[in-house]
Design a protein around this motif. Structure first.
Motif, PDB file in Angstrom:
ATOM      1  N   LEU A 110       0.819  -1.219   0.000  1.00 30.03           N
ATOM      2  CA  LEU A 110       0.000   0.000   0.000  1.00 30.03           C
ATOM      3  C   LEU A 110       0.850   1.266   0.000  1.00 30.03           C
ATOM      4  N   ALA A 111       2.065   1.191   0.531  1.00 32.17           N
ATOM      5  CA  ALA A 111       2.926   2.376   0.574  1.00 32.17           C
ATOM      6  C   ALA A 111       3.282   2.865  -0.818  1.00 32.17           C
ATOM      7  N   GLU A 112       3.177   2.002  -1.823  1.00 33.45           N
ATOM      8  CA  GLU A 112       3.504   2.395  -3.187  1.00 33.45           C
ATOM      9  C   GLU A 112       2.265   2.604  -4.058  1.00 33.45           C
ATOM     10  N   ALA A 113       1.092   2.544  -3.458  1.00 37.98           N
ATOM     11  CA  ALA A 113      -0.134   2.768  -4.227  1.00 37.98           C
ATOM     12  C   ALA A 113      -0.170   4.197  -4.748  1.00 37.98           C
ATOM     13  N   LYS A 114      -0.608   4.363  -5.980  1.00 37.03           N
ATOM     14  CA  LYS A 114      -0.654   5.682  -6.608  1.00 37.03           C
ATOM     15  C   LYS A 114      -1.992   5.892  -7.312  1.00 37.03           C
ATOM     16  N   HIS A 115      -2.407   7.162  -7.332  1.00 38.32           N
ATOM     17  CA  HIS A 115      -3.604   7.550  -8.083  1.00 38.32           C
ATOM     18  C   HIS A 115      -3.355   8.912  -8.717  1.00 38.32           C
ATOM     19  N   TYR A 116      -3.571   8.993 -10.031  1.00 42.32           N
ATOM     20  CA  TYR A 116      -3.334  10.247 -10.744  1.00 42.32           C
ATOM     21  C   TYR A 116      -4.538  10.602 -11.599  1.00 42.32           C
TER      22      TYR A 116
ATOM     23  N   ASP B  81       0.138  15.340 -16.764  1.00 43.78           N
ATOM     24  CA  ASP B  81       0.311  14.971 -18.165  1.00 43.78           C
ATOM     25  C   ASP B  81       0.495  13.459 -18.245  1.00 43.78           C
ATOM     26  N   ILE B  82      -0.139  12.828 -19.223  1.00 40.64           N
ATOM     27  CA  ILE B  82      -0.092  11.373 -19.326  1.00 40.64           C
ATOM     28  C   ILE B  82       1.338  10.871 -19.531  1.00 40.64           C
ATOM     29  N   ALA B  83       2.166  11.624 -20.268  1.00 41.09           N
ATOM     30  CA  ALA B  83       3.546  11.188 -20.509  1.00 41.09           C
ATOM     31  C   ALA B  83       4.339  11.128 -19.209  1.00 41.09           C
ATOM     32  N   GLU B  84       4.082  12.067 -18.311  1.00 40.07           N
ATOM     33  CA  GLU B  84       4.764  12.093 -17.008  1.00 40.07           C
ATOM     34  C   GLU B  84       4.413  10.855 -16.191  1.00 40.07           C
ATOM     35  N   VAL B  85       3.133  10.503 -16.171  1.00 37.97           N
ATOM     36  CA  VAL B  85       2.683   9.355 -15.381  1.00 37.97           C
ATOM     37  C   VAL B  85       3.162   8.047 -16.005  1.00 37.97           C
ATOM     38  N   LEU B  86       3.090   7.948 -17.317  1.00 38.81           N
ATOM     39  CA  LEU B  86       3.564   6.736 -17.987  1.00 38.81           C
ATOM     40  C   LEU B  86       5.062   6.539 -17.796  1.00 38.81           C
ATOM     41  N   THR B  87       5.804   7.634 -17.811  1.00 39.36           N
ATOM     42  CA  THR B  87       7.253   7.538 -17.582  1.00 39.36           C
ATOM     43  C   THR B  87       7.539   6.956 -16.205  1.00 39.36           C
TER      44      THR B  87
END
Length: 221
Positions: free
Chosen positions: A69-75, A102-108
């Motif tokens: 859970l410590a690495e769970a992310k939501h964007y 930006d989608i590119a930031e999250v995908l990276t």
């Protein structure tokens, strides 16, 4: 058009995809208990990956059969098109996405941190289509993804027990209830990713400690 050309020619962006694709996946004979998984979910403006877009993404890793859970992310994702009527399902409106990522930031971030992980989703074909298309738009190329589908695993489980698969029986909420897992709000990317992680762990129990990744792929076909 120029932006797409620039992204295709950008060696930094290409390197992100190349490095992800170079990381080997676990061999099929690897025990599931020793595999790393990443449960994820996407909320979308529609169901057509060629014209619709991701508006939110959530993920949670699984290592050693434990949800991290410590690495769970939501964007929230800044979509180039209006969410339109899809807001009825996920509750996100255009105003919520004005200052989104930006989608590119999250995908990276996703590709850098979780290379070599087997991805997990409920009805994974849709999520994989949208991830592939988003990577194509952002990077000019698509990584090698490996998915297992908790919905297909559940379908196989019910068939093998001689159960009749009724309408809506494979929806995530119905699967959670059948496994005695807590109900979660529908159509929230992080909640659905977490639910998929819980469901996968429950679906793995009958396979025991000797269950391999090949066994899991077979169930997920």
């Amino acid at each position: 058009m120029f932006l797409h050309w620039l992204r295709r020619k950008n060696p930094v962006l290409n390197e992100v995809v190349n490095n992800f694709s170079k990381e080997p996946y676990p061999a099929p004979a690897t025990r599931v208990a020793n595999c790393n998984f990443l449960a994820l979910d996407l909320e979308l403006t529609g169901l057509n990956a060629r014209k619709d877009h991701i508006v939110s993404i959530g993920w949670v890793p699984i290592r050693d059969r434990e949800i991290i859970l410590a690495e769970a992310k939501h964007y929230l994702i800044n979509s180039p098109v209006s969410v339109g009527q899809s807001a009825v399902y996920h509750g996100l409106h255009d105003r919520h996405l004005e200052n989104a990522h930006d989608i590119a930031e999250v995908l990276t971030q996703l590709l850098k941190q979780y290379a070599g992980y087997v991805f997990v989703a409920h009805h994974s074909a849709l999520d994989e289509q949208f991830l592939r298309m988003a990577c194509q738009r952002c990077f000019g190329k698509t990584p090698r993804f490996r998915f297992v589908d908790t919905m297909k695993i559940e379908w196989q489980r019910l068939l093998r027990r001689g159960k009749v698969v009724k309408h809506d029986a494979l929806k995530l909420a119905a699967c959670l209830e059948r496994h005695g897992l807590p109900a979660m709000p529908d159509h929230h990317a992080l909640e659905d990713a977490y639910s998929s992680a819980l469901l996968l762990l429950s679906e793995l129990k009958p396979g025991g400690e000797n269950m391999t990744l090949a066994d899991l792929y077979l169930l997920s076909r």
